[in-house]
Design a protein around this motif. Structure first.
Motif, PDB file in Angstrom:
ATOM      1  N   LEU A 139       0.850  -1.183   0.000  1.00 58.91           N
ATOM      2  CA  LEU A 139       0.000   0.000   0.000  1.00 58.91           C
ATOM      3  C   LEU A 139       0.886   1.233   0.000  1.00 58.91           C
ATOM      4  O   LEU A 139       1.817   1.333   0.802  1.00 58.91           O
ATOM      5  N   THR A 140       0.594   2.163  -0.903  1.00 55.42           N
ATOM      6  CA  THR A 140       1.357   3.409  -0.971  1.00 55.42           C
ATOM      7  C   THR A 140       0.577   4.515  -0.274  1.00 55.42           C
ATOM      8  O   THR A 140      -0.542   4.851  -0.677  1.00 55.42           O
ATOM      9  N   PHE A 141       1.170   5.048   0.781  1.00 55.50           N
ATOM     10  CA  PHE A 141       0.544   6.103   1.582  1.00 55.50           C
ATOM     11  C   PHE A 141       1.117   7.459   1.176  1.00 55.50           C
ATOM     12  O   PHE A 141       2.293   7.567   0.834  1.00 55.50           O
ATOM     13  N   SER A 142       0.301   8.495   1.282  1.00 49.70           N
ATOM     14  CA  SER A 142       0.813   9.867   1.169  1.00 49.70           C
ATOM     15  C   SER A 142      -0.137  10.807   1.906  1.00 49.70           C
ATOM     16  O   SER A 142      -1.358  10.610   1.891  1.00 49.70           O
ATOM     17  N   TYR A 143       0.447  11.802   2.579  1.00 52.92           N
ATOM     18  CA  TYR A 143      -0.365  12.766   3.321  1.00 52.92           C
ATOM     19  C   TYR A 143      -0.993  13.758   2.343  1.00 52.92           C
ATOM     20  O   TYR A 143      -0.298  14.441   1.599  1.00 52.92           O
ATOM     21  N   LYS A 144      -2.305  13.827   2.381  1.00 53.47           N
ATOM     22  CA  LYS A 144      -3.044  14.791   1.550  1.00 53.47           C
ATOM     23  C   LYS A 144      -3.260  16.098   2.308  1.00 53.47           C
ATOM     24  O   LYS A 144      -3.284  17.175   1.725  1.00 53.47           O
ATOM     25  N   ASP A 145      -3.419  15.985   3.613  1.00 52.19           N
ATOM     26  CA  ASP A 145      -3.630  17.157   4.468  1.00 52.19           C
ATOM     27  C   ASP A 145      -2.982  16.876   5.819  1.00 52.19           C
ATOM     28  O   ASP A 145      -3.064  15.751   6.329  1.00 52.19           O
ATOM     29  N   LEU A 146      -2.331  17.878   6.381  1.00 52.31           N
ATOM     30  CA  LEU A 146      -1.576  17.689   7.624  1.00 52.31           C
ATOM     31  C   LEU A 146      -1.767  18.913   8.513  1.00 52.31           C
ATOM     32  O   LEU A 146      -1.292  20.001   8.206  1.00 52.31           O
ATOM     33  N   LYS A 147      -2.469  18.701   9.638  1.00 53.57           N
ATOM     34  CA  LYS A 147      -2.625  19.763  10.624  1.00 53.57           C
ATOM     35  C   LYS A 147      -2.153  19.227  11.966  1.00 53.57           C
ATOM     36  O   LYS A 147      -2.575  18.149  12.385  1.00 53.57           O
ATOM     37  N   PHE A 148      -1.280  19.976  12.621  1.00 55.61           N
ATOM     38  CA  PHE A 148      -0.655  19.498  13.850  1.00 55.61           C
ATOM     39  C   PHE A 148      -0.465  20.660  14.807  1.00 55.61           C
ATOM     40  O   PHE A 148       0.082  21.699  14.428  1.00 55.61           O
ATOM     41  N   ASN A 149      -0.936  20.486  16.036  1.00 59.91           N
ATOM     42  CA  ASN A 149      -0.727  21.475  17.095  1.00 59.91           C
ATOM     43  C   ASN A 149       0.059  20.839  18.224  1.00 59.91           C
ATOM     44  O   ASN A 149      -0.258  19.715  18.643  1.00 59.91           O
ATOM     45  N   PHE A 150       1.061  21.551  18.720  1.00 56.82           N
ATOM     46  CA  PHE A 150       1.908  21.042  19.795  1.00 56.82           C
ATOM     47  C   PHE A 150       2.068  22.140  20.830  1.00 56.82           C
ATOM     48  O   PHE A 150       2.468  23.260  20.503  1.00 56.82           O
ATOM     49  N   ASN A 151       1.730  21.824  22.074  1.00 49.51           N
ATOM     50  CA  ASN A 151       1.878  22.799  23.158  1.00 49.51           C
ATOM     51  C   ASN A 151       2.617  22.158  24.311  1.00 49.51           C
ATOM     52  O   ASN A 151       2.212  21.100  24.815  1.00 49.51           O
ATOM     53  N   ALA A 152       3.708  22.776  24.735  1.00 49.30           N
ATOM     54  CA  ALA A 152       4.476  22.309  25.890  1.00 49.30           C
ATOM     55  C   ALA A 152       4.866  23.549  26.694  1.00 49.30           C
ATOM     56  O   ALA A 152       4.484  24.678  26.361  1.00 49.30           O
ATOM     57  N   LYS A 153       5.687  23.359  27.724  1.00 45.49           N
ATOM     58  CA  LYS A 153       5.976  24.447  28.654  1.00 45.49           C
ATOM     59  C   LYS A 153       6.587  25.687  27.983  1.00 45.49           C
ATOM     60  O   LYS A 153       6.270  26.813  28.339  1.00 45.49           O
ATOM     61  N   ASN A 154       7.481  25.459  27.003  1.00 45.42           N
ATOM     62  CA  ASN A 154       8.133  26.603  26.356  1.00 45.42           C
ATOM     63  C   ASN A 154       7.878  26.661  24.855  1.00 45.42           C
ATOM     64  O   ASN A 154       8.520  27.433  24.144  1.00 45.42           O
ATOM     65  N   THR A 155       6.960  25.831  24.382  1.00 45.25           N
ATOM     66  CA  THR A 155       6.770  25.713  22.936  1.00 45.25           C
ATOM     67  C   THR A 155       5.293  25.687  22.592  1.00 45.25           C
ATOM     68  O   THR A 155       4.505  24.991  23.220  1.00 45.25           O
ATOM     69  N   ASN A 156       4.934  26.457  21.569  1.00 44.93           N
ATOM     70  CA  ASN A 156       3.560  26.459  21.058  1.00 44.93           C
ATOM     71  C   ASN A 156       3.643  26.458  19.533  1.00 44.93           C
ATOM     72  O   ASN A 156       4.034  27.457  18.932  1.00 44.93           O
TER      73      ASN A 156
END
Length: 314
Positions: A80-97
């Motif tokens: 199976l060949t995978f590929s990302y069509k849409d990518l949304k990512f949120n990351f929140n940590a103590k010093n990073t948003n």
């Protein structure tokens, strides 16, 4: 008279065999070259740690769409060949948003350019007819190529972004959630109420094992409803490298509860809903450079809620 009795007996035997055969569902992965599916992933991961009586919270949100093309079909396995069509990512940590939409307008956030680099780029997954993933190829190479987006950053920032990219989207992380998304079917027919199990190692980050249990609830000619439980436990003596290059061991346990609606024509889940809760402790090792003068026990709680939809496009 004897012929009539024999005929009735044979008819009854045939009917009994048919009923017995209908009690058992034959579940496996069946693909045809050229088929295309679309996978929608929505998940939220929350990690709570208490370090020196101060609570730290880290959240990760994913909202992704992945295309899956059946590019090779061989006896007992498919590619199976995978590929990302849409990518949304949120990351929140103590010093990073970090809030990233890979298809969104230009941003000063380097991680957005990094994820944009992997959109529509193919990588392959080889899977056998029972759902065992034989290998994943091309994904780490995609991430290596995408890391050019971080070239203008300072060396320590480059390392931090590369680690974040690998931890969230690398081969081991991808394989880990795919192994829990795809049911591993037994090699024989099963009936409602049957339970079966497999074990896989934890991948990416924590070290340990996952015991997977599934149970067939109901089924018909087109669909099957399956419930799943994953028992998760870490190896408490293995040394890990956490964020900020902190060395630690982990004694963390918990489970994932899953519900699947399976499309029997392909074996893929049309819908999967999963809820995970893990609890335990990290044991931070002495690291004077990080201000850790003695071993510290750090309570940790990890909660993940995820939903997946897979539909056939052609």
């Amino acid at each position: 008279m004897m012929k009539r009795i024999l005929g009735i007996t044979l008819t009854m035997m045939a009917a009994t065999f048919q009923v017995q055969a209908q009690e058992y569902a034959d579940l496996n992965y069946k693909f045809e070259k050229g088929q295309q599916f679309e996978l929608e992933q929505k998940s939220r991961n929350e990690t709570y740690m208490t370090v020196n009586e101060a609570q730290q919270r880290t959240t990760r949100d994913y909202n992704n769409i992945i295309t899956i093309d059946v590019t090779e079909v061989n006896p007992g396995k498919s590619v199976l060949t995978f590929s990302y069509k849409d990518l949304k990512f949120n990351f929140n940590a103590k010093n990073t948003n970090i809030a990233v939409d890979a298809k969104g307008p230009a941003s000063e956030e380097p991680f957005q350019e990094g994820l944009k680099q992997i959109l529509k780029k193919p990588f392959t997954v080889e899977i056998n007819s029972f759902g065992v993933i034989n290998k994943i190829e091309g994904l780490d190479e995609l991430l290596d190529n995408a890391s050019v987006a971080f070239d203008k950053l300072k060396k320590d920032e480059q390392a931090a972004y590369k680690k974040l990219m690998k931890d969230q989207f690398g081969t081991e992380a991808f394989r880990s959630w795919l192994e829990q998304l795809l049911v591993m079917y037994p090699a024989h027919g099963i009936k409602s109420g049957t339970q079966w199990e497999e074990s896989v190692p934890m991948r990416g980050g924590l070290i340990g094992s996952i015991d997977l249990y599934w149970s067939l609830q109901t089924w018909d000619s087109q669909t099957a409803k399956i419930s799943g439980t994953s028992k998760i436990r870490t190896d408490k003596v293995q040394l890990l490298t956490l964020d900020d290059d902190i060395k630690a061991t982990a004694e963390i346990n918990g489970e994932t509860q899953s519900n699947y609606l399976i499309n029997r024509s392909s074996g893929l889940p049309s819908i999967c809903v999963q809820n995970t809760e893990l609890n335990g402790t990290y044991k931070y090792k002495v690291n004077k450079a990080k201000g850790i003068k003695k071993e510290i026990l750090v309570p940790v709680k990890i909660i993940t809620n995820a939903s997946y939809k897979i539909k056939q496009m052609k």
